[in-house]
Design a protein around this motif. Structure first.
Motif, short mmCIF file in Angstrom:
data_model
loop_
_atom_site.label_atom_id
_atom_site.label_comp_id
_atom_site.label_asym_id
_atom_site.label_seq_id
_atom_site.Cartn_x
_atom_site.Cartn_y
_atom_site.Cartn_z
N THR A 1 44.50 31.97 45.40
CA THR A 1 43.99 32.27 44.08
C THR A 1 42.56 32.76 44.15
OG1 THR A 1 43.22 30.00 43.73
CG2 THR A 1 45.47 30.50 43.03
N LEU A 2 42.18 33.56 43.16
CA LEU A 2 40.82 34.08 43.03
C LEU A 2 40.29 33.75 41.65
CD1 LEU A 2 41.28 37.72 44.39
CD2 LEU A 2 40.43 35.76 45.65
N GLY B 1 47.53 40.87 40.29
CA GLY B 1 46.37 40.48 39.51
C GLY B 1 45.81 41.68 38.76
N SER B 2 44.80 41.44 37.99
CA SER B 2 44.19 42.51 37.22
C SER B 2 43.37 43.44 38.13
CB SER B 2 43.29 41.95 36.12
OG SER B 2 42.16 41.32 36.70
N HIS B 3 43.16 44.65 37.68
CA HIS B 3 42.39 45.64 38.44
C HIS B 3 40.97 45.15 38.70
CE1 HIS B 3 43.25 49.35 40.24
NE2 HIS B 3 42.64 50.16 39.41
N GLY B 4 40.42 44.41 37.75
CA GLY B 4 39.06 43.91 37.87
C GLY B 4 38.86 42.91 39.00
N MET B 5 39.95 42.32 39.48
CA MET B 5 39.85 41.36 40.59
C MET B 5 39.69 42.05 41.94
SD MET B 5 42.62 38.54 39.36
CE MET B 5 42.08 37.27 40.49
N ARG B 6 39.86 43.38 41.93
CA ARG B 6 39.69 44.18 43.15
C ARG B 6 40.65 43.79 44.27
NH1 ARG B 6 36.60 48.65 42.94
NH2 ARG B 6 37.29 48.50 45.06
N LEU B 7 41.87 43.45 43.90
CA LEU B 7 42.87 43.08 44.89
C LEU B 7 43.28 44.25 45.77
CD1 LEU B 7 45.09 40.63 42.82
CD2 LEU B 7 43.19 40.10 44.35
N ASP B 8 42.95 45.47 45.34
CA ASP B 8 43.24 46.65 46.15
C ASP B 8 42.47 46.61 47.47
OD1 ASP B 8 40.98 46.97 44.34
OD2 ASP B 8 40.80 49.00 45.11
N GLN B 9 41.46 45.78 47.58
CA GLN B 9 40.68 45.67 48.81
C GLN B 9 41.40 44.86 49.88
OE1 GLN B 9 37.03 43.96 47.37
NE2 GLN B 9 36.16 45.95 46.88
N ILE B 10 42.45 44.14 49.52
CA ILE B 10 43.17 43.31 50.48
C ILE B 10 44.03 44.16 51.42
CG2 ILE B 10 44.96 41.54 50.72
CD1 ILE B 10 43.84 40.26 48.19
#
Length: 70
Positions: free
Chosen positions: A7-8, A47-56
């Motif tokens: 979780t974040l 998750g939402s775009h604002g959580m920056r999960l694309d960096q994973i």
């Protein structure tokens, strides 16, 4: 069901189901996943775009490429 949950964010600490690991940001979560995933594991990143999960994803790809080039 899932064997573990990552979780974040602030409100994530409320969730007490199963094995939960909390991270302050997506880079921390990505580094953890890159070092703990094993062949055959499946990951759902949601998750939402604002959580920056694309960096994973790039962290995981780099880890896989490094492991397979040895």
């Amino acid at each position: 069901g899932p064997e573990s949950k990552l979780t974040l964010g602030t409100f994530a600490k409320i969730n007490r189901e199963g094995k939960t690991v909390h991270f302050q940001n997506s880079i921390e979560a990505g580094r953890f996943l890159a070092t703990t995933l094993q062949e055959g594991d499946a990951v759902l990143i949601k998750g939402s775009h604002g959580m920056r999960l694309d960096q994973i994803r790039p962290l995981l790809v780099q880890s896989i490429e490094t492991a397979t080039s040895v």
